[in-house]
Every structure is written in structure tokens, then in C-alpha cells.
Design a protein around this motif. Structure first.
Motif, PDB file in Angstrom:
ATOM      1  N   TYR A  14       0.823  -1.218   0.000  1.00 56.55           N
ATOM      2  CA  TYR A  14       0.000   0.000   0.000  1.00 56.55           C
ATOM      3  C   TYR A  14       0.855   1.266   0.000  1.00 56.55           C
ATOM      4  O   TYR A  14       0.953   1.975  -1.001  1.00 56.55           O
ATOM      5  CB  TYR A  14      -0.938  -0.020   1.213  1.00 56.55           C
ATOM      6  CG  TYR A  14      -2.101   0.949   1.117  1.00 56.55           C
ATOM      7  CD1 TYR A  14      -3.044   0.823   0.106  1.00 56.55           C
ATOM      8  CD2 TYR A  14      -2.268   1.969   2.045  1.00 56.55           C
ATOM      9  CE1 TYR A  14      -4.126   1.694   0.016  1.00 56.55           C
ATOM     10  CE2 TYR A  14      -3.347   2.845   1.972  1.00 56.55           C
ATOM     11  CZ  TYR A  14      -4.272   2.700   0.951  1.00 56.55           C
ATOM     12  OH  TYR A  14      -5.326   3.572   0.857  1.00 56.55           O
ATOM     13  N   ALA A  15       1.527   1.543   1.119  1.00 61.89           N
ATOM     14  CA  ALA A  15       2.222   2.828   1.272  1.00 61.89           C
ATOM     15  C   ALA A  15       3.424   2.981   0.347  1.00 61.89           C
ATOM     16  O   ALA A  15       3.743   4.082  -0.089  1.00 61.89           O
ATOM     17  CB  ALA A  15       2.663   3.005   2.728  1.00 61.89           C
ATOM     18  N   GLU A  16       4.079   1.885   0.027  1.00 62.45           N
ATOM     19  CA  GLU A  16       5.336   1.966  -0.726  1.00 62.45           C
ATOM     20  C   GLU A  16       5.152   2.455  -2.157  1.00 62.45           C
ATOM     21  O   GLU A  16       6.040   3.100  -2.719  1.00 62.45           O
ATOM     22  CB  GLU A  16       6.012   0.584  -0.730  1.00 62.45           C
ATOM     23  CG  GLU A  16       7.436   0.591  -1.237  1.00 62.45           C
ATOM     24  CD  GLU A  16       8.149  -0.718  -0.971  1.00 62.45           C
ATOM     25  OE1 GLU A  16       8.871  -1.178  -1.863  1.00 62.45           O
ATOM     26  OE2 GLU A  16       7.954  -1.295   0.124  1.00 62.45           O
ATOM     27  N   TYR A  17       3.995   2.164  -2.758  1.00 60.04           N
ATOM     28  CA  TYR A  17       3.805   2.504  -4.168  1.00 60.04           C
ATOM     29  C   TYR A  17       2.679   3.494  -4.428  1.00 60.04           C
ATOM     30  O   TYR A  17       2.658   4.142  -5.484  1.00 60.04           O
ATOM     31  CB  TYR A  17       3.544   1.236  -4.982  1.00 60.04           C
ATOM     32  CG  TYR A  17       4.707   0.289  -4.997  1.00 60.04           C
ATOM     33  CD1 TYR A  17       5.876   0.602  -5.687  1.00 60.04           C
ATOM     34  CD2 TYR A  17       4.660  -0.912  -4.300  1.00 60.04           C
ATOM     35  CE1 TYR A  17       6.960  -0.254  -5.687  1.00 60.04           C
ATOM     36  CE2 TYR A  17       5.746  -1.786  -4.297  1.00 60.04           C
ATOM     37  CZ  TYR A  17       6.896  -1.450  -4.988  1.00 60.04           C
ATOM     38  OH  TYR A  17       7.974  -2.292  -4.987  1.00 60.04           O
ATOM     39  N   LEU A  18       1.731   3.617  -3.511  1.00 57.87           N
ATOM     40  CA  LEU A  18       0.565   4.464  -3.765  1.00 57.87           C
ATOM     41  C   LEU A  18       0.915   5.899  -4.140  1.00 57.87           C
ATOM     42  O   LEU A  18       0.387   6.431  -5.135  1.00 57.87           O
ATOM     43  CB  LEU A  18      -0.372   4.424  -2.552  1.00 57.87           C
ATOM     44  CG  LEU A  18      -1.627   5.298  -2.640  1.00 57.87           C
ATOM     45  CD1 LEU A  18      -2.451   4.955  -3.870  1.00 57.87           C
ATOM     46  CD2 LEU A  18      -2.463   5.152  -1.377  1.00 57.87           C
ATOM     47  N   PRO A  19       1.802   6.591  -3.397  1.00 56.04           N
ATOM     48  CA  PRO A  19       2.128   7.973  -3.787  1.00 56.04           C
ATOM     49  C   PRO A  19       2.693   8.078  -5.197  1.00 56.04           C
ATOM     50  O   PRO A  19       2.365   9.021  -5.926  1.00 56.04           O
ATOM     51  CB  PRO A  19       3.152   8.409  -2.737  1.00 56.04           C
ATOM     52  CG  PRO A  19       2.833   7.565  -1.539  1.00 56.04           C
ATOM     53  CD  PRO A  19       2.444   6.234  -2.118  1.00 56.04           C
ATOM     54  N   MET A  20       3.522   7.115  -5.603  1.00 56.66           N
ATOM     55  CA  MET A  20       4.092   7.184  -6.944  1.00 56.66           C
ATOM     56  C   MET A  20       3.030   6.974  -8.009  1.00 56.66           C
ATOM     57  O   MET A  20       3.071   7.595  -9.085  1.00 56.66           O
ATOM     58  CB  MET A  20       5.217   6.160  -7.113  1.00 56.66           C
ATOM     59  CG  MET A  20       5.897   6.217  -8.468  1.00 56.66           C
ATOM     60  SD  MET A  20       6.628   7.833  -8.842  1.00 56.66           S
ATOM     61  CE  MET A  20       8.131   7.736  -7.847  1.00 56.66           C
ATOM     62  N   LEU A  21       2.063   6.093  -7.756  1.00 53.98           N
ATOM     63  CA  LEU A  21       0.988   5.895  -8.713  1.00 53.98           C
ATOM     64  C   LEU A  21       0.202   7.189  -8.909  1.00 53.98           C
ATOM     65  O   LEU A  21      -0.183   7.536 -10.026  1.00 53.98           O
ATOM     66  CB  LEU A  21       0.073   4.770  -8.240  1.00 53.98           C
ATOM     67  CG  LEU A  21       0.709   3.373  -8.220  1.00 53.98           C
ATOM     68  CD1 LEU A  21      -0.239   2.362  -7.594  1.00 53.98           C
ATOM     69  CD2 LEU A  21       1.096   2.927  -9.625  1.00 53.98           C
TER      70      LEU A  21
END
Length: 424
Positions: A170-177
Motif C-alpha cells: 500500500y504505502a510503498e507505491y501508492l504515492p508514486m501511482l
């Protein structure tokens, strides 16, 4: 007053150069990288404060000497006085004298680039205006809608399992998406960019290769947006009245991408950690009695997404924190240490409701321009998660949660949770 001398330390070449670890060999000066630093950075800050006060000599990756600013007031002084402490690394003495390799991972973080972070005065204001104007333009174009879309998509992937790791899933990729939409990038490039951004911050031998990968993707993006402009951050930079050249556009795309993703993903993980390890916080958010912004502020004070901010350079000999800093010395800002300075926060457990005087967003003319976007991503991501997953609870004891530190940040390794499974 000379730089503090570790006791019984042999004279070294560093002493002759006038660097901040004068008369201290590498083994007698604290390293801010490696396994020792990763085990308990806050204990290191406390020991350094007890020994040296508000300013301490440290070694960065590659045993490069620097001053670590530990005091809250001293951090503010450095951040708010660019005439004394500039971000322009071209005056960095160890770099000018050839004691830092061009391939050093530190260059990815403190090296000079044609961006607003590396400049002061009118050049800074010109470039900063292009960044802030372009961010503000996209901030009003559905940031929360993008977060809701990608958060829902991420949760759908594990909702029927009844368990997940909220860091890796969840947290590791969501901002980049979300940033792929903001920048006008393809969603498929999001995960690759997230990995590369994390590696640049982490440092190590692979940092340079990952930085090259980021620059290649962003270079192709800029070329595409010249031919196919859109309602995105990249087009905003290209068309801004400040008239950025190609290198300036590319440098700012890199700057905002790395800073926005790494800090927001780290902060999101820490906010979720706080919510799940404090039942009152979770209950308050679910019931609407607690505002998520208050939880974010609490994390900003206690576990800021960047523990150490690179870097500032003394423009002349100056006294700081009772020590003599030499012209050209590198200073790195201890944001996490400053936030816990006993001089301004004698009780680190006291509530800080409504107090936004933390150092997490930096300060002065270089204060983070994307605070609103980051806040929107985190608030929406937490809200969607809590409303989608019922019975959400930590799957391990709080004491079992671990973190990994680099020179600049302390990242949560995992956040395993359980919940009532359901099919999306």
C-alpha cells in the motif's frame, strides 16, 4: 574555537584540511550510515547531543565529514539564513579539493543541479515560482480523486485475503501511482520509479544507476509533453513564463518526483503505524471524533519522513551551537533530532495538538512547496483504507515492527495487518 576533538584520536589528513572532524580519525567519529546507524538513530542523536551539544561532527557515506545540526533553534537558524548557510554546493570545500568522488552516492543528494534547491536569491525565486505555480495548478485537478482510484485498486488486490503488509502492498507505491497522473506518466512506470527513487535516497553503489534510470524516463516524458501538452505538472514547467531550459525542466521533474514520493510514502506508513498501534487513534478516526490532520502532525513531530535533510554549506567562518564552522563546511540538518530537542520540548510525550512548528517540511526559502499535495495523498489514503477494511488490526505486537535507516531517512520495514476479508 576549533571543531570538537574526539578524545585520544590520531591526527589525520582530515585535520589538515580543516574539515569538521579535525583531529578525529574515522573510527572515532560517528557514522550516519551502515548497520550501526540503522539500529537506533535516535539513540545516536541523544549520545551526540550529550557529548557535543547542538552541533556534532559526523561521517556520511564514504566517510565524508559533515556537521549534524541537532538543536531545534540551530536548525531554524541554518534554514532561515541562506546568506550564512547556502544550499549551493559549489562552495563545498571537500568537493572543490577533490576529496569527494563524482560517483559518490552523496552527490545524488547534495550535488549542485540547475534546480531551485541548489540556488539562492533571484535564480532561486525564478525557478521556485515555476515549481510552486505548476504544483498549485495540478493540486486543484483531482488529487484526492486520483488517490481514491489508486488506493481502491491497491486494496482490491488483497481485500479478499484478510491480511496484508501495508508497507509493501500500500504505502510503498501508492504515492508514486498518484504522481504518474500528476506528471503525465504512464501508470506502468510507477513501480519502477518508486524503486529507483527509494534507492537514490538510500544511497549505496546502485544509487547512480537508479538516478540514471529516473533521468531517462523523465527525459522521454519531457520530450513527449512538448509535442503533446496536457493538464499536468510537466506541461506546467515547460510552459511557465520563467522559461526554463531543458536541463532546468529535467532537474525539477527529478527533484519533485524523488522528494514527493519518498517522503509521502514514508509518512503514510508512519501514520498508519501510529493509528494501528494506538486503538484510541483508530477509534477516533473511524468515528469521526479525531481529525486525520492531527495524526499527521503528531508523526511530523515524532517521526518525520526525512530524519536528516541534506545539506547546507557555510559561506564564511561562523559560530553555531558553540562550535566554529569553517567556510565551505557541509552541514546536514537533523530534523528528527531537532524536533526532539529537550530545550524546546522537555516532555517528548506531551500532546502537540495544533502545533505545526515542527521541522519536517524544512523551513525558510526552501521550505517544501508540495505540502498540500502530500497531505491530500495521506489523508485520502488513510480514509479509504479505514472505510474499506473492517476489523483492521495489527497482526504483530508493536514491538515486533522494525525500521531501516539510511543517512537521510528511517523507513518502516513492514506493517502486517489482519481484517475481515471481503470480495471487492
Amino acid at each position: 574555537m576549533n571543531a570538537p576533538n574526539p578524545p585520544d584520536a590520531p591526527a589525520t589528513e582530515a585535520a589538515a584540511s580543516g574539515c569538521p572532524v579535525a583531529h578525529g580519525g574515522p573510527d572515532s567519529v560517528t557514522r550516519l550510515y551502515g548497520e550501526g546507524a540503522a539500529s537506533d538513530p535516535y539513540a545516536i542523536y541523544a549520545r551526540l547531543r550529550e557529548r557535543y551539544g547542538a552541533l556534532a561532527p559526523v561521517l556520511l557515506e564514504g566517510d565524508v565529514p559533515a556537521w549534524l545540526v541537532l538543536g531545534y533553534r540551530e536548525n531554524r537558524r541554518v534554514l532561515e539564513n541562506p546568506r550564512q548557510f547556502t544550499r549551493d554546493s559549489r562552495i563545498w570545500r571537500n568537493w572543490k579539493e577533490g576529496r569527494v568522488e563524482e560517483t559518490s552516492p552523496l552527490i545524488q543528494m547534495v550535488g549542485w543541479r540547475p534546480d531551485c534547491v541548489s540556488q539562492e536569491g533571484e535564480p532561486h525565486r525564478r525557478l521556485r515560482a515555476a515549481v510552486t505555480d505548476s504544483i498549485q495548478a495540478v493540486a486543484g485537478r483531482g488529487i484526492r480523486r486520483h488517490v481514491t482510484h489508486f488506493a481502491t485498486k491497491q486494496i482490491d488486490a488483497f481485500a479478499s485475503d484478510g491480511h496484508a503488509d501495508l508497507v509493501s502492498q500500500y504505502a510503498e507505491y501508492l504515492p508514486m501511482l498518484v504522481l504518474t497522473r500528476v506528471f503525465g506518466l504512464a501508470e506502468s512506470e510507477g513501480r519502477q520509479l518508486a524503486v529507483s527513487c527509494a534507492q537514490v535516497i538510500k544511497g549505496g553503489e546502485e544509487a547512480l544507476a537508479h538516478n540514471d534510470r529516473i533521468m531517462k524516463i523523465l527525459g522521454e516524458l519531457a520530450e513527449r509533453k512538448r509535442d503533446e501538452p496536457g493538464a499536468d505538472f510537466t506541461t506546467g514547467l515547460l510552459e511557465h513564463p520563467a522559461d526554463l531550459d531543458d536541463s532546468e525542466v529535467l532537474s525539477h521533474l527529478r527533484l519533485v518526483l524523488i522528494a514527493a514520493h519518498t517522503t509521502t510514502s514514508n509518512l503514510l506508513a508512519r501514520v498508519l503505524q501510529l493509528v494501528l498501534t494506538h486503538p484510541s487513534h483508530l477509534a477516533g478516526l473511524v468515528s469521526g471524533q479525531l481529525n486525520i490532520s492531527a495524526v499527521v502532525e503528531e508523526v511530523m513531530w515524532n517521526k518525520p519522513p526525512l530524519a536528516v535533510l541534506p545539506g547546507r554549506f557555510a559561506t564564511a567562518d561562523v559560530e553555531l551551537g558553540g562550535h566554529q564552522v569553517k567556510a565551505g563546511d557541509l552541514l546536514v540538518l537533523g530534523l528528527a533530532a531537532g524536533n526532539r530537542d529537550p530545550g524546546v520540548r522537555p516532555d517528548a510525550t506531551a500532546a502537540l495538538h495544533g502545533n505545526k512548528a515542527h521541522l519536517a517540511f524544512s523551513g525558510g526559502s526552501h521550505e517544501c512547496p508540495g505540502q498540500g499535495v502530500g497531505q491530500a495523498i495521506i489523508e485520502t489514503a488513510v480514509d479509504v483504507l479505514l472505510h474499506r477494511l473492517h476489523g483492521l488490526r495489527l497482526a504483530v505486537t508493536p514491538e515486533e515492527l522494525t525500521a531501516t535507516a539510511s543517512s537521510w531517512e528511517i523507513r518502516l520495514d513492514r506493517l502486517p495487518v489482519e481484517f475481515t476479508p471481503h470480495h471487492p
